[in-house]
Design an enzyme around this catalytic site. Structure first.
Site, PDB file in Angstrom:
ATOM      1  N   ASP A  65       7.514  15.040  -5.277  1.00  0.00           N
ATOM      2  CA  ASP A  65       6.869  13.928  -5.930  1.00  0.00           C
ATOM      3  C   ASP A  65       8.016  13.690  -7.152  1.00  0.00           C
ATOM      4  O   ASP A  65       8.652  14.282  -7.750  1.00  0.00           O
ATOM      5  CB  ASP A  65       5.744  14.591  -6.573  1.00  0.00           C
TER       6      ASP A  65
ATOM      7  N   ASP B 212       3.417  16.532  -8.401  1.00  0.00           N
ATOM      8  CA  ASP B 212       3.485  16.590  -9.882  1.00  0.00           C
ATOM      9  C   ASP B 212       2.165  17.170 -10.249  1.00  0.00           C
ATOM     10  O   ASP B 212       2.060  17.288 -11.412  1.00  0.00           O
ATOM     11  CB  ASP B 212       3.959  15.281 -10.531  1.00  0.00           C
ATOM     12  N   SER B 213       1.210  17.187  -9.369  1.00  0.00           N
ATOM     13  CA  SER B 213       0.003  18.084  -9.724  1.00  0.00           C
ATOM     14  C   SER B 213       0.416  19.289 -10.527  1.00  0.00           C
ATOM     15  O   SER B 213      -0.533  19.956 -11.084  1.00  0.00           O
ATOM     16  CB  SER B 213      -1.000  17.953  -8.654  1.00  0.00           C
TER      17      SER B 213
ATOM     18  N   GLU C 203      -5.001   7.303  -2.009  1.00  0.00           N
ATOM     19  CA  GLU C 203      -5.952   8.262  -3.128  1.00  0.00           C
ATOM     20  C   GLU C 203      -6.803   7.544  -3.698  1.00  0.00           C
ATOM     21  O   GLU C 203      -6.754   6.409  -4.429  1.00  0.00           O
ATOM     22  CB  GLU C 203      -4.957   8.829  -4.118  1.00  0.00           C
TER      23      GLU C 203
ATOM     24  N   LYS D   4       8.112  11.376  -2.792  1.00  0.00           N
ATOM     25  CA  LYS D   4       7.001  10.279  -2.752  1.00  0.00           C
ATOM     26  C   LYS D   4       7.026   9.665  -4.125  1.00  0.00           C
ATOM     27  O   LYS D   4       7.433  10.126  -5.085  1.00  0.00           O
ATOM     28  CB  LYS D   4       5.756  11.336  -2.747  1.00  0.00           C
TER      29      LYS D   4
ATOM     30  N   GLU E 225       4.960   6.791  -6.420  1.00  0.00           N
ATOM     31  CA  GLU E 225       3.546   6.173  -6.853  1.00  0.00           C
ATOM     32  C   GLU E 225       3.808   4.708  -7.156  1.00  0.00           C
ATOM     33  O   GLU E 225       4.632   4.157  -7.868  1.00  0.00           O
ATOM     34  CB  GLU E 225       2.639   6.778  -7.913  1.00  0.00           C
TER      35      GLU E 225
HETATM   36  O1  KIV Z   1       0.883  15.487  -7.098  1.00  0.00           O
HETATM   37  C1  KIV Z   1      -0.098  15.500  -6.111  1.00  0.00           C
HETATM   38  O2  KIV Z   1      -0.559  16.575  -5.628  1.00  0.00           O
HETATM   39  C2  KIV Z   1      -0.267  14.282  -5.283  1.00  0.00           C
HETATM   40  C3  KIV Z   1      -1.421  14.335  -4.222  1.00  0.00           C
HETATM   41  C4  KIV Z   1      -2.649  14.428  -5.051  1.00  0.00           C
HETATM   42  C5  KIV Z   1      -1.527  13.479  -3.274  1.00  0.00           C
HETATM   43  O3  KIV Z   1       0.185  13.305  -5.332  1.00  0.00           O
END
Ligand code: KIV
Length: 304
Positions: free
Chosen positions: A94, A55-56, A193, A124, A126
């Site tokens: 994500d 989600d970056s 992280e 993924k 969080e």
């Molecule tokens: O969204 C992302 O890029 C991440 C990484 C920083 C692990 O969650």
């Protein structure tokens, strides 16, 4: 295997779960974020075992201040471009903010869409204890889950900013406990992280599945970096855990500036970079034109 060749076949999720470099089970895992066809193709060619449609994307591609506004549809949109590269790497999507917070059925539907529509092999999530039940249900629904603990960017406001976590004894112990709970639940790997390297080591040694660190020191079982950070495509201050392996920003600006200059000075395109009519067509056209029509004599069919 050279550093520029991909692994021969895609690792399976169980194979990733078994890759525990700190316990002598294989080399450290590498994960790189990818958001489109080109980034996926190149990261795959470089040999990364995992691609993360993070989600970056909200920050590094879409120019937003944080990741909180990223939607499931946006992750799917980018995941489709990543999986269109048919990478050998495992693609992890994500789960964005609010996509797994409201109810378990909603979480299952959203995670399932990342697999069925986005083409990802895993998602993924969080957080630890607070989303344990949801993670268990995703796993029960045959959706492989990667955990993410420590500095979880979606918790930005609770944390008071992007701050290093688990610096104190109690928080470090709590982090280790949450990692153990996630591992027991069946996640196949955990991203750690923004935590001290020593805590990264304690957590890594406490669980049987791989930890993948970002700003979590060298003792993790693998490392992940954001594509734009790694390649020097981000501007402004970068966190100290980022190593820039290239200054692609400068290279790209230089190439684009040369194009701009060549167009302005008439150097581009050249005759070789243009299509031409044959001498016969030129002669036929000439009868209708006062000005001489010049031709190289090579027709378009000559161009390969
Ligand atoms: O969204 C992302 O890029 C991440 C990484 C920083 C692990 O969650």
């Amino acid at each position: 295997m050279s550093s520029h060749t991909s692994p021969p076949t895609r690792l399976t999720i169980p194979q990733v779960a078994a890759r525990k470099a700190s316990a002598g089970r294989g080399a450290p895992l590498t994960m790189i974020t990818a958001y489109d066809l080109v980034s996926a193709r190149l990261a795959d060619r470089a040999g990364a075992e995992l691609l993360l449609v993070g989600d970056s994307v909200g920050m590094v591609v879409l120019g937003r201040e944080n990741t909180l506004t990223v939607t499931v549809d946006e992750i799917i949109h980018h995941a489709r471009a990543v999986t269109a590269a048919k990478p050998k790497a495992v693609v992890v999507g994500d789960m964005p903010f609010l996509s797994y917070h409201i109810s378990v059925p909603e979480a299952i539907r959203n995670a399932g869409r990342l697999l069925s529509e986005g083409g990802c092999q895993a998602v993924k999530v969080e957080g630890g204890l607070r989303c344990l039940r949801t993670i268990e249900r995703l796993l029960a629904g045959d959706i492989p889950v990667m955990g993410h603990l420590g500095l979880t960017p979606q918790s930005l406001h609770r944390m008071g900013g992007f701050r290093v976590q688990a610096r104190q004894t109690e928080a470090a112990e709590a982090l280790k406990d949450e990692a153990c709970l996630l591992a027991e639940a069946g996640v196949f790997a955990i991203v750690l992280e923004g935590i001290p390297a020593e805590v990264g080591r304690i957590v890594t040694e406490a669980i049987p599945i791989p930890t993948i660190g970002i700003g979590a020191g060298p003792y993790c079982d693998g490392q992940v970096l954001v594509w734009h950070d790694l390649l020097g495509l981000t501007e402004g201050l970068t966190p100290k855990f980022v190593r820039r392996y290239a200054d692609m920003g400068s290279l790209i600006v230089d190439a684009l500036a040369r194009f701009v200059s060549d167009v302005r000075t008439g150097v581009f395109p050249s005759s070789e970079e243009s299509y031409h009519i044959s001498a016969e067509v030129a002669a036929a056209l000439q009868s209708n034109h006062a000005d001489p029509i010049q031709t190289t004599g090579r027709g378009i069919d000559d161009e390969k």
